[in-house]
Design a protein around this motif. Structure first.
Motif, mmCIF file in Angstrom:
data_model
loop_
_atom_site.group_PDB
_atom_site.id
_atom_site.type_symbol
_atom_site.label_atom_id
_atom_site.label_comp_id
_atom_site.label_asym_id
_atom_site.label_seq_id
_atom_site.Cartn_x
_atom_site.Cartn_y
_atom_site.Cartn_z
ATOM 1 N N LYS A 172 0.103 1.059 10.566
ATOM 2 C CA LYS A 172 -0.674 0.389 9.518
ATOM 3 C C LYS A 172 -0.330 0.919 8.123
ATOM 4 C CE LYS A 172 -4.738 -0.841 12.280
ATOM 5 N NZ LYS A 172 -6.198 -0.640 12.463
ATOM 6 N N THR A 173 0.107 2.167 8.045
ATOM 7 C CA THR A 173 0.460 2.721 6.733
ATOM 8 C C THR A 173 1.732 2.095 6.174
ATOM 9 O OG1 THR A 173 1.778 4.565 7.637
ATOM 10 C CG2 THR A 173 -0.599 4.921 7.385
ATOM 11 N N LYS A 174 2.435 1.324 6.994
ATOM 12 C CA LYS A 174 3.642 0.627 6.550
ATOM 13 C C LYS A 174 3.373 -0.837 6.211
ATOM 14 C CE LYS A 174 5.910 4.397 7.402
ATOM 15 N NZ LYS A 174 6.366 5.255 6.278
ATOM 16 N N MET A 175 2.121 -1.257 6.325
ATOM 17 C CA MET A 175 1.768 -2.640 6.017
ATOM 18 C C MET A 175 1.766 -2.863 4.505
ATOM 19 S SD MET A 175 -1.094 -3.652 8.864
ATOM 20 C CE MET A 175 -0.626 -3.854 10.584
ATOM 21 N N PRO A 176 1.764 -4.138 4.071
ATOM 22 C CA PRO A 176 1.862 -4.424 2.629
ATOM 23 C C PRO A 176 0.807 -3.737 1.767
ATOM 24 C CG PRO A 176 2.206 -6.426 3.890
ATOM 25 C CD PRO A 176 1.805 -5.376 4.881
ATOM 26 N N ALA A 242 -3.798 -7.934 4.494
ATOM 27 C CA ALA A 242 -4.584 -8.520 3.412
ATOM 28 C C ALA A 242 -4.580 -7.628 2.174
ATOM 29 C CB ALA A 242 -6.015 -8.764 3.889
ATOM 30 N N ASP A 243 -4.879 -8.223 1.024
ATOM 31 C CA ASP A 243 -4.938 -7.474 -0.226
ATOM 32 C C ASP A 243 -6.040 -6.417 -0.166
ATOM 33 O OD1 ASP A 243 -2.903 -8.970 -1.250
ATOM 34 O OD2 ASP A 243 -4.191 -10.356 -2.354
ATOM 35 N N ASN A 244 -5.832 -5.354 -0.931
ATOM 36 C CA ASN A 244 -6.845 -4.294 -1.091
ATOM 37 C C ASN A 244 -7.294 -3.695 0.240
ATOM 38 O OD1 ASN A 244 -6.951 -4.744 -3.959
ATOM 39 N ND2 ASN A 244 -8.190 -6.567 -3.547
#
Length: 324
Positions: A172-176, A242-244
């Motif tokens: 997850k730390t590699k997600m956008p 998703a954003d933020n």
């Protein structure tokens, strides 16, 4: 020792019992530990210490590591920790060269674990250590006892080491949308308590989040309930698409709690129009324009979603709509 009774009282003085019984218990525990060592085939009852110099004659690969390793000098260099302080007396092993005659991480995991907690007693009964031990892990799975390549005697850099088990969280730390992990700004221990007392370095997740994101701390006159309760209701702290770092994009995340806006049920005006209060401002509307406007991004209108001190202009919400 035999105690003789005389009219219901012991002949042995009470003070002697109070002093003697703890000593007897301690000696019994020591005898038990030695007997277990014999059962394990370590030869510890027969072995004596021979000094680290004797160990390094064969284990010369550890010679340089021993000079600079954290376990070579502790307490500011006032106490030297030798090989046998952790591995046990080495005379039997030096004579036989049998790995079973010395304690090490591959043949005596439980004993090595006891050696670690003898000094690092603050980890002995911690939440993290108990959970890791129940999963079949031990100190040497994460830590390099001799000279370690990473901070804290870790075998690898912190985030990389944690990722060997916590694969999903690391992915997850590699997600956008993610925290600045692995960039010299944050590590797993920035948020998580590695001493194992609690999972977070704070009493609640919110306390930890707000230590950095202080602008959302409040209290606000008009609060958003999930914000005050737990940041992770809406956000995934490890990262998301998703954003933020939201768990879902808008409006789907909002609709998990809130009903669909009533404007979405109204048919829109079809054709070109000019705003009555703003002459010259024109646009084009379609029958489903209200659905597009109110089911796209809630925070276009409800911007202060974390809370606000200003009342909204909505009548039905009594000023609680968080629009300004």
């Amino acid at each position: 020792m035999v105690f003789k009774f005389n009219k219901g009282f012991l002949k042995v003085p009470l003070a002697l019992l109070l002093v003697g019984l703890p000593v007897i218990c301690l000696l019994g525990m020591a005898d038990l530990a030695i007997s277990h060592a014999d059962d394990a085939g370590t030869g510890m009852t027969k072995a004596v210490k021979v000094g680290s110099e004797t160990c390094l004659e064969c284990h010369d690969a550890h010679a340089e590591k021993a000079k600079s390793g954290k376990h070579s000098l502790v307490a500011g260099g006032s106490k030297v920790v030798g090989c046998e302080d952790c591995h046990g007396p080495g005379s039997a092993h030096a004579e036989s060269e049998d790995p079973m005659d010395i304690l090490h991480g591959e043949n005596r995991v439980e004993w090595m674990q006891m050696n670690c907690t003898a000094c690092h007693s603050n980890f002995k009964n911690s939440w993290k250590e108990q959970k890791m031990m129940s999963a079949g892990m031990n100190c040497m799975d994460c830590h390099a006892v001799h000279q370690a390549p990473a901070k804290g005697s870790l075998k690898k850099p912190e985030s990389e080491l944690c990722a060997t088990c916590h694969i999903q969280e690391f992915a997850k730390t590699k997600m956008p949308s993610h925290h600045p992990m692995g960039k010299g700004k944050m590590e797993c221990s920035t948020c998580h308590d590695m001493t194992g007392k609690t999972i977070f370095k704070a009493e609640t997740p919110n306390d930890k989040c707000l230590s950095c994101h202080a602008q959302y701390r409040g209290p606000f006159v008009f609060e958003h309930a999930p914000v005050a309760e737990d940041c992770t209701i809406c956000h995934d702290p490890h990262g998301s698409v998703a954003d933020n770092m939201l768990k879902q994009n808008e409006p789907f995340l909002c609709l998990a709690c809130h009903q669909m806006h009533f404007h979405t049920q109204l048919p829109g005006y079809e054709g070109d129009f000019e705003a009555p209060l703003f002459p010259g401002r024109t646009g084009h509307s379609e029958r489903d324009s209200l659905k597009k406007a109110f089911l796209t991004k809630c925070t276009s209108c409800h911007a202060p979603v974390h809370g606000s001190d200003s009342s909204s202009q909505g009548i039905s919400s009594y000023g609680k709509s968080l629009t300004r």
